[in-house]
Design a protein around this motif. Structure first.
Motif, short mmCIF file in Angstrom:
data_model
loop_
_atom_site.label_atom_id
_atom_site.label_comp_id
_atom_site.label_asym_id
_atom_site.label_seq_id
_atom_site.Cartn_x
_atom_site.Cartn_y
_atom_site.Cartn_z
N CYS A 164 50.72 80.33 54.61
CA CYS A 164 50.43 78.91 54.80
C CYS A 164 50.31 78.21 53.45
CB CYS A 164 49.12 78.75 55.58
SG CYS A 164 48.46 77.06 55.54
N ILE A 165 51.04 77.11 53.27
CA ILE A 165 51.05 76.39 51.99
C ILE A 165 50.18 75.13 52.03
CG2 ILE A 165 53.26 77.27 51.12
CD1 ILE A 165 54.62 74.77 52.27
N GLY A 166 49.46 74.93 53.13
CA GLY A 166 48.53 73.79 53.19
C GLY A 166 49.21 72.44 53.17
N CYS A 167 50.40 72.36 53.77
CA CYS A 167 51.15 71.10 53.70
C CYS A 167 50.61 70.04 54.66
CB CYS A 167 52.62 71.36 53.99
SG CYS A 167 52.93 71.98 55.66
N GLY A 168 50.00 70.47 55.76
CA GLY A 168 49.46 69.52 56.74
C GLY A 168 50.43 69.09 57.82
N ALA A 169 51.62 69.69 57.86
CA ALA A 169 52.59 69.30 58.90
C ALA A 169 52.05 69.59 60.29
CB ALA A 169 53.91 70.05 58.69
N LEU A 181 45.80 75.12 63.25
CA LEU A 181 46.77 76.12 62.77
C LEU A 181 46.50 76.45 61.31
CD1 LEU A 181 49.16 77.82 63.86
CD2 LEU A 181 50.67 76.20 62.74
N PHE A 182 46.28 75.42 60.51
CA PHE A 182 45.96 75.63 59.09
C PHE A 182 44.72 76.50 58.95
CE2 PHE A 182 42.99 74.26 55.79
CZ PHE A 182 43.69 74.60 54.64
N CYS A 229 55.81 74.10 61.67
CA CYS A 229 55.26 74.76 60.47
C CYS A 229 56.40 75.33 59.61
CB CYS A 229 54.32 75.89 60.88
SG CYS A 229 53.75 76.84 59.45
N LYS A 231 56.30 77.47 57.41
CA LYS A 231 56.10 78.91 57.16
C LYS A 231 56.01 79.70 58.47
CE LYS A 231 56.58 78.15 53.04
NZ LYS A 231 57.81 78.62 52.35
N ILE A 233 53.94 79.87 60.91
CA ILE A 233 52.66 80.48 61.30
C ILE A 233 52.57 80.40 62.83
CG2 ILE A 233 50.14 80.37 61.05
CD1 ILE A 233 51.43 80.77 58.31
#
Ligand code: SF4
Ligand code: FES
Length: 263
Positions: A164-169, A181-182, A229, A231, A233
């Protein structure tokens, strides 16, 4: 052979500041190469805006290769655009056709206030991490690689969640603007590994409670987050987080603690 270029109409959200009114502004752009990335195309638009002496469009980016989580915009209503499993910085103009009209907007969520134009403040995600997304127990010096055996499947699951890259999508895609999900990805990657066990239940309580404090909505298990997402996830992480949260909540009841509950 020269590649045909495209002419496009962009409708881009412009908003001078958090409390300023915002609106979609139309820009006609010409001669866009299909080999450009979406963000390079925005750079070209900005060059024209700057030449005209106007205020350039503000948008976030850093690595431009899908690993930092800094970029994040809605392209035609889709977080990160139409490609599955990729960020908007990895999106290329060849996904569009000459003459297309493309709408570009910031993430829409109460917990992500607009800073300017396409930039939102995603520090709420950082504060969820600060609430417990770490290991603070002193585990001594780094052990030799094979002294702490972890089953391969467990390692794979932990590493999948650690992506997870913490993008907020996920928040932007969810009708409830949930950060489940984050948060569950961050909870999961530590909860699956031996190093994360000492604080496992304290961590999930703190992170979930902080997620609610920041104003994110509840998960209603519809899966839009997983679909967008970059990535990939899996929402199985949310189920794992909910199981751990339930155990932790029961364990902190005095009668449960007296009965030795809490594994
Ligand atoms: S779970 Fe996926 S969509 Fe959500 S912040 Fe992490 S990488 Fe982005
Ligand atoms: S700019 Fe780093 S992921 Fe897009």
């Amino acid at each position: 052979m020269a590649t045909a270029t495209m002419n496009l109409t962009l409708k881009i959200w412009r908003q001078a500041g958090t409390n300023a009114p915002g609106r979609l502004v139309e820009y006609k752009v010409q001669g866009i190469s299909p080999d450009m990335s979406f963000l390079e195309m925005l750079d070209v638009v900005n060059e024209g805006i700057i030449k005209r002496g106007e205020d350039p469009i503000a948008f976030d980016s850093d690595c431009r290769e899908g690993i930092c989580g800094t970029c994040g915009i809605l392209v035609n209503g889709l977080p990160h655009g139409p490609d599955r499993g990729s960020t908007v910085c990895q999106l290329h103009m060849r996904r569009f056709r000459d003459g297309d009209v493309i709408t570009v907007e910031p993430w829409r969520a109460r917990a992500f206030p607009v800073v300017k134009d396409l930039i939102v403040d995603r520090s709420a995600l950082d504060r969820i991490i600060c609430a417990g997304g770490y290991v603070s127990a002193n585990v001594g010096a780094a052990p030799d690689g094979n002294t702490l055996p972890v089953p391969r499947d467990t390692v794979e699951q932990a590493m999948d969640n650690a992506q997870c890259i913490g993008c907020g999508a996920c928040v932007a895609a969810c009708k409830n603007a949930s950060a489940a999900l984050f948060t569950s990805a961050k909870v999961s990657h530590l909860a699956l590994l031996p190093q994360g066990q000492t604080e496992r239940y304290r961590r999930v309580l703190r992170m979930v409670e902080h997620m609610d404090l920041e104003g994110f909505g509840s998960c209603s298990n519809e899966g839009e987050c997983e679909a967008v997402c970059p990535k990939e996830i899996k929402i199985a992480a949310i189920a794992r987080m909910h199981r751990d949260y339930l155990k932790a909540t029961l364990a902190r009841r005095p009668e449960s603690a007296a009965a030795g509950f809490g594994g």
